[in-house]
Design a protein around this motif. Structure first.
Motif, PDB file in Angstrom:
ATOM      1  N   ALA A 211      -9.657   9.214  -8.311  1.00  0.00           N
ATOM      2  CA  ALA A 211      -9.794   7.765  -8.159  1.00  0.00           C
ATOM      3  C   ALA A 211      -9.467   7.341  -6.737  1.00  0.00           C
ATOM      4  O   ALA A 211     -10.133   6.458  -6.174  1.00  0.00           O
ATOM      5  CB  ALA A 211      -8.878   7.043  -9.147  1.00  0.00           C
ATOM      6  N   ARG A 212      -8.483   7.970  -6.136  1.00  0.00           N
ATOM      7  CA  ARG A 212      -8.126   7.618  -4.756  1.00  0.00           C
ATOM      8  C   ARG A 212      -9.250   7.978  -3.784  1.00  0.00           C
ATOM      9  O   ARG A 212      -9.568   7.201  -2.886  1.00  0.00           O
ATOM     10  CB  ARG A 212      -6.820   8.315  -4.350  1.00  0.00           C
ATOM     11  N   ARG A 213      -9.844   9.148  -3.978  1.00  0.00           N
ATOM     12  CA  ARG A 213     -10.968   9.533  -3.107  1.00  0.00           C
ATOM     13  C   ARG A 213     -12.138   8.570  -3.273  1.00  0.00           C
ATOM     14  O   ARG A 213     -12.773   8.159  -2.294  1.00  0.00           O
ATOM     15  CB  ARG A 213     -11.414  10.966  -3.422  1.00  0.00           C
TER      16      ARG A 213
ATOM     17  N   SER B 136      -1.297   9.504  -2.289  1.00  0.00           N
ATOM     18  CA  SER B 136      -1.549  10.931  -2.524  1.00  0.00           C
ATOM     19  C   SER B 136      -0.252  11.720  -2.435  1.00  0.00           C
ATOM     20  O   SER B 136       0.025  12.598  -3.264  1.00  0.00           O
ATOM     21  CB  SER B 136      -2.570  11.471  -1.523  1.00  0.00           C
ATOM     22  N   VAL B 137       0.552  11.428  -1.416  1.00  0.00           N
ATOM     23  CA  VAL B 137       1.839  12.111  -1.257  1.00  0.00           C
ATOM     24  C   VAL B 137       2.749  11.831  -2.453  1.00  0.00           C
ATOM     25  O   VAL B 137       3.433  12.728  -2.962  1.00  0.00           O
ATOM     26  CB  VAL B 137       2.521  11.671   0.056  1.00  0.00           C
ATOM     27  N   ALA B 138       2.715  10.579  -2.914  1.00  0.00           N
ATOM     28  CA  ALA B 138       3.568  10.183  -4.035  1.00  0.00           C
ATOM     29  C   ALA B 138       2.989  10.585  -5.388  1.00  0.00           C
ATOM     30  O   ALA B 138       3.659  10.446  -6.418  1.00  0.00           O
ATOM     31  CB  ALA B 138       3.790   8.676  -4.009  1.00  0.00           C
ATOM     32  N   ARG B 139       1.742  11.074  -5.390  1.00  0.00           N
ATOM     33  CA  ARG B 139       1.049  11.481  -6.622  1.00  0.00           C
ATOM     34  C   ARG B 139       1.048  10.362  -7.660  1.00  0.00           C
ATOM     35  O   ARG B 139       1.488  10.538  -8.798  1.00  0.00           O
ATOM     36  CB  ARG B 139       1.677  12.763  -7.198  1.00  0.00           C
ATOM     37  N   ARG B 140       0.564   9.219  -7.246  1.00  0.00           N
ATOM     38  CA  ARG B 140       0.523   8.054  -8.132  1.00  0.00           C
ATOM     39  C   ARG B 140      -0.430   8.290  -9.305  1.00  0.00           C
ATOM     40  O   ARG B 140      -1.336   9.129  -9.255  1.00  0.00           O
ATOM     41  CB  ARG B 140       0.126   6.812  -7.347  1.00  0.00           C
ATOM     42  N   SER B 141      -0.260   7.504 -10.349  1.00  0.00           N
ATOM     43  CA  SER B 141      -0.864   7.786 -11.657  1.00  0.00           C
ATOM     44  C   SER B 141      -2.379   7.656 -11.708  1.00  0.00           C
ATOM     45  O   SER B 141      -3.015   8.204 -12.608  1.00  0.00           O
ATOM     46  CB  SER B 141      -0.257   6.855 -12.710  1.00  0.00           C
TER      47      SER B 141
ATOM     48  N   ALA C   6       0.824  -1.210   0.000  1.00  0.00           N
ATOM     49  CA  ALA C   6       0.000   0.000   0.000  1.00  0.00           C
ATOM     50  C   ALA C   6       0.858   1.260   0.000  1.00  0.00           C
ATOM     51  O   ALA C   6       0.450   2.306  -0.520  1.00  0.00           O
ATOM     52  CB  ALA C   6      -0.925   0.006   1.224  1.00  0.00           C
ATOM     53  N   VAL C   7       2.066   1.154   0.539  1.00  0.00           N
ATOM     54  CA  VAL C   7       2.955   2.319   0.632  1.00  0.00           C
ATOM     55  C   VAL C   7       3.933   2.385  -0.538  1.00  0.00           C
ATOM     56  O   VAL C   7       4.108   3.433  -1.162  1.00  0.00           O
ATOM     57  CB  VAL C   7       3.731   2.294   1.971  1.00  0.00           C
TER      58      VAL C   7
END
Length: 298
Positions: free
Chosen positions: A276-278, A266-271, A143-144
């Motif tokens: 989508a994360r929210r 979110s911190v890593a600003r994944r693609s 997850a991280v």
């Protein structure tokens, strides 16, 4: 030794026109393949035209239009079409290009279990041919930092190796074993269906990887076409997988995992993007409150 036509290949496509022709051609030219069934979960006109053209020149190739009710349902539908044509089923992603005959895998699968072969990934999409089954610690690290935590070397070239799980891009299974397992669990819309069936196959011989190279996996073609929905569906499938395991404290673990992953990605600003994360975070909590209530792909 079983003669020619030992395998029915099932390919579940989703907006796969970019890769489907090469995928189908590679399978259809393998003498071990009796049938190639393309189940198109997008009912995409371009994909249909390509596969139908191939089918006119090779009657072993067939196209099945389908609504997008999930990868598992597409696989099970394709299996129903292909099971009568050969004693072994091979589930292959539409962005996998087979370069070696499936016969060795099919011959091995006749004796039970699920069998796979090593697939070379493209540099920009480093999937793995095998991995250990999930653990809570591995899932938390994933997850991280992402899927690298599951990285597992294929082993000495040419070996047959027992593994926890095979990559869903190439799974070969005896028709009778597939029926005993009840096929793929259709509660998994996308992702974890391969983990689940590999885990359940332990009573029928487990999973075996042949460390020969069987082809190239481009990776991500179908999931990228579905935008952030693939990401969200994977998080719901994760909940259903862990709940199915029935371990103590699962819901609290999954809630914490969802939050950790949201913050880290979110911190890593994944693609997959913040939207989508929210959505994934909200729907995971909805699924935890009302199990089985969330549908992502339809």
């Amino acid at each position: 030794m079983v003669g020619p036509g030992i395998v029915s290949v099932v390919i579940v496509a989703y907006k796969s026109a970019e890769t489907i022709e090469d995928c189908v051609r590679a399978c259809a030219t393998d003498p071990a393949v009796a049938a190639v069934v393309v189940v198109d979960n997008s009912s995409d006109e371009m994909t249909k035209a390509i596969v139908s053209k191939l089918g006119r020149s090779n009657p072993a190739v067939s196209y099945v239009a389908n609504s997008n009710e999930g990868f598992s349902k597409g696989c099970n539908l394709g299996a129903r079409h292909g099971a009568a044509k050969a004693p072994v089923l091979a589930f292959i992603n539409p962005d996998v290009f087979i370069s070696k005959s499936l016969r060795p895998l099919a011959q091995r699968a006749l004796h039970g279990g699920i069998v796979g072969g090593d697939i070379v990934p493209t540099l920009n999409y480093p999937w793995l041919s095998c991995r250990p089954l999930p653990s809570r610690i591995r899932e938390a690290v994933k997850a991280v930092v992402g899927p690298a935590v599951y990285r597992q070397k294929a082993g000495v070239r040419g070996d047959w190796r027992r593994v926890g799980q095979l990559m869903g891009a190439l799974l070969v299974i005896n028709v009778e074993v597939f029926k005993r397992l009840g096929g793929f669990d259709e509660r998994f819309e996308l992702y974890y269906e391969d983990v689940d069936i590999c885990e359940r196959a332990s009573q029928y011989g487990g999973c075996t990887l042949h460390t020969e190279t069987y082809g190239l996996h481009v990776g991500g073609v179908s999931s990228s076409a579905s935008s952030g929905r693939a990401y969200v569906a994977g998080r719901i499938s994760r909940i259903r997988y862990w709940r199915k395991r029935g371990e103590t404290g699962t819901d609290a673990y999954l809630a914490l995992l969802a939050v950790i992953e949201f913050v880290a990605r979110s911190v890593a600003r994944r693609s997959e993007g913040q939207g989508a994360r929210r959505s994934a975070l909200s729907l995971q909590f909805e699924e935890l409150r009302r199990p089985g209530s969330v549908t992502v792909l339809r």
